[in-house]
Each structure stands twice: as C-alpha cells, then as structure tokens.
Motif scaffolding. Structure first.
Motif, short mmCIF file in Angstrom:
data_model
loop_
_atom_site.label_atom_id
_atom_site.label_comp_id
_atom_site.label_asym_id
_atom_site.label_seq_id
_atom_site.Cartn_x
_atom_site.Cartn_y
_atom_site.Cartn_z
N UNK A 1 2.07 13.78 -9.39
CA UNK A 1 1.12 14.15 -8.34
C UNK A 1 1.67 13.70 -6.98
N UNK A 2 2.30 14.61 -6.31
CA UNK A 2 2.92 14.29 -5.03
C UNK A 2 1.86 14.17 -3.94
N UNK A 3 2.00 13.18 -3.08
CA UNK A 3 1.02 13.03 -1.99
C UNK A 3 1.21 14.09 -0.92
N UNK B 1 0.81 -1.22 0.00
CA UNK B 1 0.00 0.00 0.00
C UNK B 1 0.85 1.27 0.00
N UNK B 2 2.08 1.17 -0.50
CA UNK B 2 2.91 2.35 -0.69
C UNK B 2 2.40 3.13 -1.89
N UNK B 3 2.29 4.43 -1.74
CA UNK B 3 1.76 5.26 -2.83
C UNK B 3 2.76 5.35 -3.98
N UNK B 4 2.27 5.13 -5.21
CA UNK B 4 3.12 5.22 -6.41
C UNK B 4 2.75 6.42 -7.26
N UNK B 5 1.45 6.60 -7.51
CA UNK B 5 1.01 7.71 -8.35
C UNK B 5 -0.50 7.64 -8.55
N UNK B 6 -0.98 8.29 -9.61
CA UNK B 6 -2.41 8.32 -9.87
C UNK B 6 -2.69 8.26 -11.37
N UNK B 7 -3.90 7.84 -11.71
CA UNK B 7 -4.34 7.83 -13.11
C UNK B 7 -5.71 8.50 -13.18
N UNK B 8 -5.83 9.49 -14.05
CA UNK B 8 -7.12 10.17 -14.23
C UNK B 8 -8.11 9.23 -14.92
N UNK B 9 -9.37 9.36 -14.55
CA UNK B 9 -10.43 8.57 -15.17
C UNK B 9 -10.44 8.79 -16.68
N UNK B 10 -10.20 10.03 -17.10
CA UNK B 10 -10.18 10.34 -18.53
C UNK B 10 -9.09 9.56 -19.26
N UNK B 11 -7.96 9.34 -18.59
CA UNK B 11 -6.87 8.56 -19.19
C UNK B 11 -7.30 7.11 -19.40
N UNK B 12 -8.02 6.56 -18.44
CA UNK B 12 -8.50 5.18 -18.56
C UNK B 12 -9.49 5.03 -19.71
N UNK B 13 -10.29 6.07 -19.95
CA UNK B 13 -11.33 6.00 -20.97
C UNK B 13 -10.82 6.27 -22.37
#
Length: 450
Positions: free
Chosen positions: A210-212, A182-194
């Motif tokens: 996107x820094x935590x 559960x170490x934070x790596x990053x994020x993906x926008x919903x728009x990117x997935x679509x």
C-alpha cells in the motif's frame, strides 16, 4: 430507492416553502430539527436568501457547524456574513480539523483569529499543516484523524490500544505502521488483526504494497488511485515520507461529485459554487461574460458566411442547407471532445497515446462522413432535384466531420497546455471551428461549381 429519497426531499421543500410564504419562520425552522445536516444544507440552498437567513438564525450553533461543510461557497459566505464573530467561533470550535480547513478561507479575519485561540498548540500546528497544501491536492483533502502503531509490537498490544481509544475514526479499515520518527512503513487491515493469534508480532503482517500518496498529488490523481486500487482509506505523506494524514473514501466521493458538477456547469460557463438564488444583477453579470464570448465566436462564423454573400444570393438553397453541415460537424466534434476530455481527466489519455487516438478519431470522422454524406446527398437531391448541390453538401459533410473529429481530439490537450479548462472553453471553441470549416467547405465548393 432514489425515488424515495427524491420524493422525501420534494415534500420537505414543499412544506418549508409553504411555511415561509406564510411567514411562519419558527414553524419552518422546526421542520429542519430532525433532518441530517446535509439535508438541511440542501434545503437552505433551495430557498431565496431572505428566507435562508431567517431559517439560519433559528438553527442551534452545533448544528450550524455541521452544516457548514455541505454548503456551497456562495451560500456559506452569505450566512457567515450574518453571524457575529462569537457565533462563528461557537459554531466552528467543535469541527474536525479537515472540515475546519475547508471553511477557513471563507471566515472573516477576526473570527479566524478568535477561533485559533480556542485551539491548543497541537491542533493549531495540524491546521496550519493542512492549510499549507493546495485545496485541490491530497494534502488539502486529508484529515489527521488516524490510528498509527509501531512495527515492534504484537497483535495483543495493538488491540488493547484500540480498546483504550473507545472509538475509531470513521472509515477506519486499517491502521498505519510507522517507525520512531513517524516514517511511513505500511498498513495492517483490521480484519488481519482479528484473524491472527494475539501473540503474533505485526511485522510480518504489514502490507508494504500500500503505497502512500504524496501530499502534493492533485485530487484528480487521488480519485484515480482510489478507483484503481479499490481503496477505503489511504495514507498521505510529505516529501520526507513522514505520515501526516489519511484520505478516506467519503472525501473522494465528494471530489468525484464536485468534478461532475464542474463539468456540467462549465459547459454553460457557470460555476458549480454559484448560488441558485443569487441576486438578479449578480447572476446577470456572471452570465453576461460567457454570452459575450459566445457572441464573438458567432461573429467569426458570420464573417466567413459573409465572404460568400454573392453565392448565397445566387442559390437560396445553400442558405437552407447550411445549418445541416454545421450541426453535423458540431455533434461529431462534441462527441470526440467529451470522450477525450474524460480520458485526460481519468489518466487514460496522455501525450504518449494522443497520436494513436487522433488517428482513430479521424478515421471514425472519415467513415461517418462517408456514411452520412450519402444519406444527406440523397435527401438533398430528393428535395431540390439538383445533383451538383447534392455532391457539394456531401463533400462538405465529409470534410467537416474529419476536421471536427481532429479538433475534438486535439483541442483538450492544447487547452490544458495553455492552462485552460477544456470543459469550460472546449465547447465554444469547437463549435466555432466546426461552423467555420463547415461553412467554408460548403459555400466554397458551391462557389467553385455552381
């Protein structure tokens, strides 16, 4: 649009007050039935305590729980005191953990104990985690309702997972990527997935920029980060970089609103959480403290005026003109005080650039002093036909505006160093400084030359 909203609330409040004055409590309660919980909270805070309790007792428990999060602390405490332990538990058991964490400090111990028994082990653990952080920190603001995925899956897997959830948490604009611990790596926008192919692995699509936000980060810093980065949501991590929650824009808007209310109310020595309809004695006590502080500062100014009693008796015009000097210094100093206090709150003013700002504000004070000393000097001469008196007040204006600018710029950082809120104490202290400097400069120069 704002006029429509304001008029609508005004009409609702008018109808409510009319029904309450006629003792039609059931009719008054029915008027709240179709309103949003935030609107009900605002109406409850807008009526006296006795009527508020009558209305509250006619609201169903599910709606009461939704209303809790929008009530001020004083009103919330009052309404909780009118409820039994079972009623409190029933009203709060369906609340989100982040909302529950906000009202836990106001709950009676017996109600809190019973409420914890209704939570499963996982939710109790999460609640304790949220409560372990200060209320005014990122950890206190965060909620644990978020979507996480691993970095070794493709888009098809992520979308299938989202569909299985049936619904996504409010303000979900991105999913967070974590590893097996559960170490934070990053994020993906919903728009990117679509907008990418279903078989595409998500690893190269992860936004690692996107820094935590660390859980101990002060809420003022959090609002600044959201403003600078135009965020809708942001991940929150602990000291080990483990993802523990997220902060959403609605949480930040609440903080910004509270800060604005705090600044305005603090200038008068009041608390933004105070009940507008609190009992007379209670309100009198809270306000008397600030009146007492103000009285002390007034006597300080009066003491310095008293040192020049003989000069005042000799030249009555000095007494007439004294408020001019004090008022000009007070306004100039307050302008600088508000500017610097706001700059410190937004992070634009720090210890590293304070000296530059001090020099700038003193220069502004000097130039304003030169400008207005000429205008006031001419006006004084036209009034009293006394050249010496005109020169004295002109010099006093210059001196006071320079000191006012310096004090207004330096005072906020000094108060913060002593852990005093500049919004609360800055105005009173600054007024005392500008009054004393203004009176001493004006009357002292007059004593020397008149």
């Amino acid at each position: 649009m704002s006029e429509v909203v304001n008029t609508s609330f005004e009409e609702c409040l008018q109808r409510l007050v009319t029904s309450l004055e006629a003792s039609l409590h059931e009719e008054a309660a029915s008027q709240l039935a179709d309103l949003h919980s935030a609107e009900i909270a605002r109406l409850l805070e807008s009526v006296p305590p006795k009527d508020r309790v009558q209305l509250w007792l006619n609201i169903d428990s599910a709606t009461q729980g939704d209303i809790f999060k929008d009530l001020s602390e004083d009103v919330l405490s009052q309404l909780l005191n009118e409820m039994s332990v079972d009623e409190i538990v029933k009203a709060t058991e369906s609340l989100d953990l982040d909302v529950l964490a906000d009202i836990v400090p106001e709950l009676p111990e017996s109600a809190l104990h019973n409420l914890l028994l209704t939570l499963d082990h996982k939710h109790r653990k999460h609640l304790r985690q949220v409560l372990s952080y200060p209320e005014d920190s990122a950890g206190g603001l965060m909620n644990i309702d978020m979507i996480t995925v691993r970095d070794d899956v493709n888009i098809r897997t992520v979308i299938r997972y989202l569909r299985l959830l049936k619904e996504m948490p409010i303000d979900t604009d991105q999913v967070f990527v974590v590893d097996r611990s559960f170490q934070y790596i990053g994020a993906i926008h919903i728009s990117t997935l679509l907008t990418n192919e279903a078989e595409q692995n998500i690893k190269p699509l992860i936004n690692t920029t996107l820094k935590p936000i660390l859980a101990r980060t002060p809420e003022a810093k959090v609002t600044s980060l959201f403003e600078q980065r135009d965020l809708i949501s942001a991940p929150v991590v602990d000291s080990n970089n483990q993802l523990i929650g997220r902060i959403t824009i609605d949480d930040v808007v609440d903080v910004i609103r509270d800060e604005a209310e705090h600044s305005v109310m603090s200038m008068a020595g009041l608390d933004e959480e105070d009940d507008v309809f609190a009992p007379v004695i209670e309100s009198t006590k809270s306000r008397s403290v600030w009146l007492g502080v103000n009285l002390v500062t007034v006597f300080i100014a009066v003491f310095f005026i008293g040192l020049f009693e003989a000069t005042l008796q000799e030249k009555i015009a000095l007494a007439v003109l004294m408020p001019v000097v004090a008022s000009m210094g007070g306004i100039a100093g307050t302008q600088t005080l508000i500017l610097v206090t706001r700059g410190i709150a937004t992070g634009r003013v720090t210890h590293s650039n304070l000296k530059i700002l001090l020099n700038k504000e003193v220069a502004i004070g000097f130039l304003n002093g030169m400008l207005w000393s000429v205008i006031i000097g001419i006006a004084t001469y036209a009034w009293f036909a006394d050249l010496i008196l005109s020169l004295v007040i002109a010099l006093a204006i210059i001196v006071n505006l320079i000191f006012a600018a310096f004090s207004g710029a330096f005072l906020p950082s000094l108060l913060i160093k002593f852990k005093i809120d500049p919004a609360l104490a800055g105005g009173v202290i600054l007024t005392t400084i500008t009054d004393v400097i203004g009176f001493v400069a004006f009357l002292g120069l007059a004593a020397l030359v008149i």
